[in-house]
Enzyme design. Structure first.
Site, mmCIF file in Angstrom:
data_model
loop_
_atom_site.group_PDB
_atom_site.id
_atom_site.type_symbol
_atom_site.label_atom_id
_atom_site.label_comp_id
_atom_site.label_asym_id
_atom_site.label_seq_id
_atom_site.Cartn_x
_atom_site.Cartn_y
_atom_site.Cartn_z
ATOM 1 N N ASP A 209 0.828 -1.055 -0.095
ATOM 2 C CA ASP A 209 -0.170 -0.038 -0.036
ATOM 3 C C ASP A 209 0.742 1.154 -0.188
ATOM 4 O OD1 ASP A 209 -2.461 -1.233 1.992
ATOM 5 O OD2 ASP A 209 -2.409 -1.049 -0.319
ATOM 6 N N THR A 210 0.777 1.862 -0.914
ATOM 7 C CA THR A 210 1.845 2.745 -1.476
ATOM 8 C C THR A 210 1.354 4.169 -1.933
ATOM 9 O OG1 THR A 210 2.519 0.673 -2.248
ATOM 10 C CG2 THR A 210 3.652 2.723 -3.224
ATOM 11 N N SER A 211 2.453 4.914 -2.035
ATOM 12 C CA SER A 211 2.523 6.060 -3.186
ATOM 13 C C SER A 211 3.433 6.017 -4.396
ATOM 14 C CB SER A 211 2.378 7.421 -2.410
ATOM 15 O OG SER A 211 2.023 7.420 -1.088
#
Lengths: 228, 286
Positions: free
Chosen positions: A28-30
């Site tokens: 879960d990221t940017s």
């Protein structure tokens, strides 16, 4: 954003038999990619989580697929690593057959084919970006579900929700390489600030005809915004 | 995720039908009030660190079956190849078999290439196998070794994702061990410092996590040499029952010495018994 297949998400502290493997590892990221004249700038945070624990705080989510083609990975760590390895193999084979550098669109199509065919089993949001001699710098986004579309600027991951406004209002066509780097770094910083699943360092890469330049912005060197 | 799809039977690939069946059986058994047998897990604290000359791998030695310790001194550092070892957390059978399968395949591969196997090869093989089984093989591994490109350390999760890092921890005690690492890790440590760091990280897991316990095993891998230290530190040696408490002997026997109870009076009454009838029956011993 958690999808539990057959596992129960055990409470972290209550169960003394808790082993981390009852969770998935998630990116879960940017992630973000921007086209400019002569190439692309890509960026990502560096956090991988299993539940509430950060399994890797210095992850490299910018994965080389070919010499001048990278992908930014978000979603399930296992799924995206497996897909990236498979596409790297397929693209390498294809490039040897053609005896020339592969197109970014080809790489994106390979990702799209795999993500769409196995859409029920996979959880992968990928941004493919790179430079090829025919069309220059390109960014293609392949979100969960297996769509593929080319965009001048693309953001992804759980942290992207917080920066759509910033990106839409600050992006201008025709930015230079330095402006793109600054834009990407600032956008990712803002996303990391607000999203619990993003954090760590900001990894950036510039892909152009000259090759790939990579850089890391450590936590204390991130651009500062007003603190509330 | 709702999707419109024509129901087609997959012709190839692994069939997960039995997993669905097992889940249904488990639900039925629980409804009747029984519990299905628990798989033996290794609870565990395992970790690894890259230092100046190679890698140090560490593990505790407790294997649990539910809330009972099944094995007080099991070996969690598995052989993969002469220069590569792998610590395993999760389901004991899964880690054992997975490492043995990859060790076997890697030996064949090494004979085919004529070279010492590389850690990245073992990593590839492990991650591709675990991904194929979609996490149903509950093996969380710390893979470390030294090859022609230097020392390498990987952590491998049951779903098939891997991370290449200078220090890693896995298992239920991984948070305790990682706390020690984050405090004291430095790049390019000397061997003694690295061994002390790994020993302390595993000890943190042993004493702060219920799923980990007993002794500390270490495996130091350098170029051309492996020190398999089992046990490196017997942190939980079983106590010996004391022979004397406050100067008085304390034995396991409950016999008291003659004279412990004082005799006050003694009366002897002879019983005159007459033999009334005597009969002998011979046994047929032919």
């Amino acid at each position: 954003m958690f999808i539990s297949h057959n596992f129960e998400m055990d409470s972290f502290s209550q169960n003394p038999e808790f082993t981390i493997h009852s969770f998935f590892t998630f990116l879960d990221t940017s992630i973000m990619a921007v086209e400019f004249e002569g190439g692309v700038v890509i960026g990502a945070d560096s956090r991988t989580t299993t539940g509430a624990y950060i399994a890797n705080r210095v992850t490299d989510k910018l994965t080389p697929i070919h010499e001048r083609i990278f992908c930014c990975r978000s979603g399930s760590a296992a799924d995206t690593q497996a897909i990236a390895d498979a596409v790297t193999y397929q693209l390498g084979f294809h490039s040897i057959e053609l005896d020339e550098a592969p197109l970014v669109q080809t790489a994106a199509s390979l990702f799209r084919d795999m993500c769409y065919r196995y859409r029920e089993e996979l959880m992968a949001g990928i941004i493919v970006a790179g430079w090829d001699p025919r069309r220059g710098g390109q960014v293609y986004t392949v979100p969960v579900g297996g769509m593929m579309t080319r965009q001048p600027v693309s953001v992804g991951g759980s942290g992207s929700s917080y920066i759509y406004g910033y990106v839409d209002s600050n992006y201008r066509a025709g930015m230079s390489k330095e402006e793109c780097l600054k834009f990407t770094a600032e956008a990712l910083t803002l996303a990391m600030e607000r999203d619990g699943s993003s954090g760590g360092v900001v990894r950036l890469a510039v892909i152009s005809e000259q090759g790939v330049e990579r850089q890391v912005i450590l936590g204390n060197q991130l651009p500062k915004f007003s603190t509330v | 995720m709702a999707s419109v799809s024509v129901c087609q039977y997959h012709s190839g690939g692994f069939s997960f039908e039995n997993c669905k069946r097992n889940a249904l059986l488990e639900a039925d058994i629980n409804k009747l009030g029984f519990s299905s047998p628990a798989a033996r897990k290794t609870g565990t604290t395992i970790c690894g660190v890259v230092y100046k000359d190679g890698v140090v791998l560490g593990a505790d030695t407790r294997a649990t079956e539910g809330m009972v310790v099944a094995d007080k001194n099991c070996s969690k550092i598995h052989y993969i190849s002469p220069n590569i070892y792998c610590c395993g957390a999760g389901t004991a059978a899964d880690t054992e078999m997975t490492t043995q399968i990859i060790s076997s395949n890697l030996e064949l591969h090494s004979l085919s290439t004529g070279r010492l196997p590389r850690v990245t090869t073992a990593n590839r093989m492990l991650k591709q196998m675990l991904f194929r089984y979609q996490g149903y093989i509950g093996a969380a591994l710390v893979l470390g070794g030294v090859d022609c490109n230097g020392p390498h350390l990987y952590s491998i999760y049951p779903h098939g994702s891997t991370d290449k890092l200078p220090y890693v921890t896995m298992g239920s005690g991984s948070l305790a061990a990682m706390a020690v690492f984050e405090d004291r890790y430095r790049p390019n440590m000397e061997e003694e410092e690295a061994k002390r760091l790994v020993r302390d990280a595993i000890a943190a897991g042993i004493f702060n996590d219920l799923g980990s316990g007993s002794n500390i095993d270490l495996c130091v891998i350098t170029k051309g040499n492996v020190d398999y230290l089992r046990p490196h530190d017997m942190a939980n040696k079983k106590g010996v029952r004391e022979d004397k408490v406050y100067g008085r002997p304390v034995t396991g026997s409950y016999r008291y010495k003659h004279g412990t109870t004082g005799v006050l009076t003694k009366a002897v009454t002879p019983l005159n018994l007459e033999v009334v009838e005597e009969s002998v029956q011979t046994m047929d011993t032919s």
